[in-house]
Design an enzyme around this catalytic site. Sequence first.
Site, PDB file in Angstrom:
ATOM      1  CB  SER A 113      -0.942  -0.066   1.210  1.00 32.52           C
ATOM      2  OG  SER A 113      -1.953   0.881   1.115  1.00 32.52           O
ATOM      3  CG  ASP A 170      -5.774  -3.144  -4.585  1.00 30.97           C
ATOM      4  OD1 ASP A 170      -6.543  -2.192  -4.360  1.00 30.97           O
ATOM      5  OD2 ASP A 170      -4.585  -3.167  -4.203  1.00 30.97           O
ATOM      6  NE  ARG A 207      -9.386   1.878   9.117  1.00 30.66           N
ATOM      7  CZ  ARG A 207      -8.210   1.551   8.633  1.00 30.66           C
ATOM      8  NH1 ARG A 207      -7.529   2.416   7.907  1.00 30.66           N
ATOM      9  NH2 ARG A 207      -7.689   0.377   8.870  1.00 30.66           N
ATOM     10  CG  HIS A 260      -5.569  -1.843  -0.764  1.00 29.00           C
ATOM     11  ND1 HIS A 260      -4.491  -1.850  -1.618  1.00 29.00           N
ATOM     12  CD2 HIS A 260      -5.172  -1.152   0.347  1.00 29.00           C
ATOM     13  CE1 HIS A 260      -3.489  -1.193  -1.053  1.00 29.00           C
ATOM     14  NE2 HIS A 260      -3.877  -0.776   0.139  1.00 29.00           N
ATOM     15  CG  ASP A 261      -7.110  -4.282   3.994  1.00 29.89           C
ATOM     16  OD1 ASP A 261      -6.068  -3.612   3.828  1.00 29.89           O
ATOM     17  OD2 ASP A 261      -8.004  -3.938   4.793  1.00 29.89           O
TER      18      ASP A 261
HETATM   19  C1  LIG Z   1      -0.118  -2.104   8.479  1.00 29.24           C
HETATM   20  C2  LIG Z   1      -1.502  -2.167   8.359  1.00 29.24           C
HETATM   21  O1  LIG Z   1      -1.911  -2.488   7.343  1.00 29.24           O
HETATM   22  S1  LIG Z   1      -2.545  -1.687   9.593  1.00 29.24           S
HETATM   23  C3  LIG Z   1      -3.118  -3.083  10.408  1.00 29.24           C
HETATM   24  C4  LIG Z   1      -4.151  -3.793   9.673  1.00 29.24           C
HETATM   25  N1  LIG Z   1      -5.426  -3.200   9.839  1.00 29.24           N
HETATM   26  C5  LIG Z   1      -6.071  -2.775   8.798  1.00 29.24           C
HETATM   27  O2  LIG Z   1      -5.656  -2.915   7.688  1.00 29.24           O
HETATM   28  C6  LIG Z   1      -7.386  -2.155   9.027  1.00 29.24           C
HETATM   29  C7  LIG Z   1      -8.330  -2.390   7.902  1.00 29.24           C
HETATM   30  N2  LIG Z   1      -8.627  -3.770   7.684  1.00 29.24           N
HETATM   31  C8  LIG Z   1      -9.119  -4.572   8.654  1.00 29.24           C
HETATM   32  O3  LIG Z   1      -9.387  -4.161   9.756  1.00 29.24           O
HETATM   33  C9  LIG Z   1      -9.373  -5.977   8.328  1.00 29.24           C
HETATM   34  O4  LIG Z   1     -10.287  -6.342   9.299  1.00 29.24           O
HETATM   35  C10 LIG Z   1      -8.121  -6.836   8.406  1.00 29.24           C
HETATM   36  C11 LIG Z   1      -7.352  -6.652   7.103  1.00 29.24           C
HETATM   37  C12 LIG Z   1      -7.211  -6.470   9.570  1.00 29.24           C
HETATM   38  C13 LIG Z   1      -8.512  -8.282   8.618  1.00 29.24           C
HETATM   39  O5  LIG Z   1      -9.440  -8.694   7.643  1.00 29.24           O
HETATM   40  P1  LIG Z   1     -10.328 -10.004   7.860  1.00 29.24           P
HETATM   41  O6  LIG Z   1      -9.514 -11.081   8.491  1.00 29.24           O
HETATM   42  O7  LIG Z   1     -10.997 -10.278   6.564  1.00 29.24           O
HETATM   43  O8  LIG Z   1     -11.369  -9.561   8.981  1.00 29.24           O
HETATM   44  P2  LIG Z   1     -12.686  -8.711   8.782  1.00 29.24           P
HETATM   45  O9  LIG Z   1     -12.424  -7.524   7.950  1.00 29.24           O
HETATM   46  O10 LIG Z   1     -13.802  -9.607   8.351  1.00 29.24           O
HETATM   47  O11 LIG Z   1     -12.974  -8.195  10.258  1.00 29.24           O
HETATM   48  C14 LIG Z   1     -13.250  -9.084  11.280  1.00 29.24           C
HETATM   49  C15 LIG Z   1     -13.846  -8.351  12.453  1.00 29.24           C
HETATM   50  O12 LIG Z   1     -15.082  -7.717  12.061  1.00 29.24           O
HETATM   51  C16 LIG Z   1     -16.164  -8.233  12.859  1.00 29.24           C
HETATM   52  N3  LIG Z   1     -17.326  -8.329  11.996  1.00 29.24           N
HETATM   53  C17 LIG Z   1     -17.463  -9.096  10.894  1.00 29.24           C
HETATM   54  N4  LIG Z   1     -18.701  -8.897  10.357  1.00 29.24           N
HETATM   55  C18 LIG Z   1     -19.353  -8.017  11.149  1.00 29.24           C
HETATM   56  C19 LIG Z   1     -20.638  -7.425  11.108  1.00 29.24           C
HETATM   57  N5  LIG Z   1     -21.515  -7.712  10.148  1.00 29.24           N
HETATM   58  N6  LIG Z   1     -20.968  -6.537  12.088  1.00 29.24           N
HETATM   59  C20 LIG Z   1     -20.064  -6.226  13.059  1.00 29.24           C
HETATM   60  N7  LIG Z   1     -18.832  -6.765  13.153  1.00 29.24           N
HETATM   61  C21 LIG Z   1     -18.473  -7.650  12.197  1.00 29.24           C
HETATM   62  C22 LIG Z   1     -15.686  -9.584  13.310  1.00 29.24           C
HETATM   63  O13 LIG Z   1     -16.382  -9.982  14.480  1.00 29.24           O
HETATM   64  C23 LIG Z   1     -14.210  -9.331  13.566  1.00 29.24           C
HETATM   65  O14 LIG Z   1     -14.058  -8.671  14.797  1.00 29.24           O
HETATM   66  P3  LIG Z   1     -12.631  -8.720  15.594  1.00 29.24           P
HETATM   67  O15 LIG Z   1     -11.632  -8.021  14.699  1.00 29.24           O
HETATM   68  O16 LIG Z   1     -12.895  -7.963  16.854  1.00 29.24           O
HETATM   69  O17 LIG Z   1     -12.308 -10.158  15.789  1.00 29.24           O
HETATM   70  N1  LIG Z   2      -5.709  -1.305   5.594  1.00 27.86           N
HETATM   71  C1  LIG Z   2      -4.345  -0.912   5.653  1.00 27.86           C
HETATM   72  C2  LIG Z   2      -3.838  -0.531   4.316  1.00 27.86           C
HETATM   73  C3  LIG Z   2      -4.305   0.829   3.871  1.00 27.86           C
HETATM   74  O1  LIG Z   2      -3.585   1.299   2.825  1.00 27.86           O
HETATM   75  C4  LIG Z   2      -4.117   0.166   6.698  1.00 27.86           C
HETATM   76  O2  LIG Z   2      -5.048   0.570   7.347  1.00 27.86           O
HETATM   77  O3  LIG Z   2      -2.975   0.563   6.917  1.00 27.86           O
END
Ligand SMILES: CC(=O)SCCNC(=O)CCNC(=O)[C@H](O)C(C)(C)COP(=O)(O)OP(=O)(O)OC[C@H]1O[C@@H](n2cnc3c(N)ncnc32)[C@H](O)[C@@H]1OP(=O)(O)O
Ligand SMILES: N[C@@H](CCO)C(=O)O
Length: 410
Positions: A153, A327, A224, A360-361
């Site tokens: 990213s 993506d 966000r 993208h993720d």
């Molecule tokens: C360096 C970096 O990139 S920063 C760190 C990473 N973080 C990010 O990228 C933030 C943006 N992306 C995310 O947050 C994503 O959740 C990821 C990439 C971290 C993980 O993706 P996935 O494994 O597919 O998980 P998903 O997006 O389905 O999220 C799961 C969570 O949503 C919750 N959830 C799923 N569906 C629902 C719904 N309909 N209503 C409410 N909550 C829900 C789950 O209970 C779970 O909760 P938890 O995180 O407390 O366990």
């Molecule tokens: N989802 C990731 C990638 C964004 O570019 C983040 O929050 O850092």
Amino acid sequence: MNADAGVLDLGEFEFECGESIPRLDVAYEAYGEFDGENAVLVCHALTGSAHVAHRRLDDEPADAQPTGGQAHAWWSDIVGPGKAIDTKEYYVVCVNIPGSCYGTTGPASENPETGEAYGAEFPPVTVADWTRVQRRALDALGVGRLHAVVGGSVGGMNVLDWAKRYPDDVRRLAPIATAGRLDPQSLALDAIARRAIRADPNWNGGYYYGEDQEPPSEGLALARQIGHVMYLSKASMSQKFGRRAAGRDAGGEQFPADAAAAFFPYRDVESYLDYQAEKFVDRFDANSYLYLTRAMDNYDLASGYESDADALAAFTGEALVMSFTGDWHFTTEQAESLADGFRDADVEIAHHVIESDHGHDAFLVEPDNVGPPLADFLSAGVEGKAVTDTDEDPREDSDFAPVHTSLFSD
Ligand SMILES: CC(=O)SCCNC(=O)CCNC(=O)[C@H](O)C(C)(C)COP(=O)(O)OP(=O)(O)OC[C@H]1O[C@@H](n2cnc3c(N)ncnc32)[C@H](O)[C@@H]1OP(=O)(O)O
Ligand SMILES: N[C@@H](CCO)C(=O)O
């Protein structure tokens, strides 16, 4: 696993904009043993931290929290012992970027000259500043030339900046799910996200850190949610949520409901975004979001040069560009254009396209697809076994034509 984490005091720092701060603290984590040749720098994405892998420091209690407060190691499926970036083989360093809020100095940090948080007085940061800070942090850790720089990213833009700024300091580059610049659609969505933060009365021009003040959480939550939709795809959203109702008790109470809300369903997709936004405002600073999205929007690989190829011309190592078909934030077409920039600069390069619905993720959640080409590239370069390239000619090997060749052939 041998691991080290801490905060480096880099002293006074002058940003690309010409403004300085008297002291820049930089949070970092390092894993594995440095042998002089095996350092891999991992560049984190927009809201990431230095906490890239699971680790336990020797002198740390079992329930210790990681530096910077991000609870989960964000790439622990990729970085660790026996993983694609194998910490038994490589010395892996990740540095939290300036402007962020995970231990490195940013707008929420105290300005030593005033004793107050910087707020809007923090200088504008650029991707070039991140690269320069990483170079200085690595110097402080005793690391000279890097075996590789890897990141996804906006972390991938940071990788590209290494090729441009310190071309002799790195052997291999892996920019993942990234591009030489954002397209106007992404610029537009980032601008709306920033406006949402600034429209929150609690934002107060960037000065909201006082004990009697509330942060602009509603604006940050909206920002966000806009961002998070960019990280998903139509297919992943259909799969995850469809049009299902989440049920009345599923949350969604952060904002006042509109008059008709009681008649219509609160959908799973809304519930998910509300949940994700709620988690996010607990872990991230609104000003950091403004500063870091500005840096991302501003980045242009070709800036100061005639073209991407011109910007990359001094780099003599190898590069693996990796992209994901689902993506739309950083598309495979943008990645192919970046790959062409490397090719035109005569860099040995492979563009490995991963078929994916994750959006993208995908680079964060598909370790089984990301890991093998990345591991093989780190050990063997573009000739690595699991590495494919869009530029391969299928006629050369009719039994094993690369799956994605047809995507970009003339
Ligand atoms: C360096 C970096 O990139 S920063 C760190 C990473 N973080 C990010 O990228 C933030 C943006 N992306 C995310 O947050 C994503 O959740 C990821 C990439 C971290 C993980 O993706 P996935 O494994 O597919 O998980 P998903 O997006 O389905 O999220 C799961 C969570 O949503 C919750 N959830 C799923 N569906 C629902 C719904 N309909 N209503 C409410 N909550 C829900 C789950 O209970 C779970 O909760 P938890 O995180 O407390 O366990
Ligand atoms: N989802 C990731 C990638 C964004 O570019 C983040 O929050 O850092």
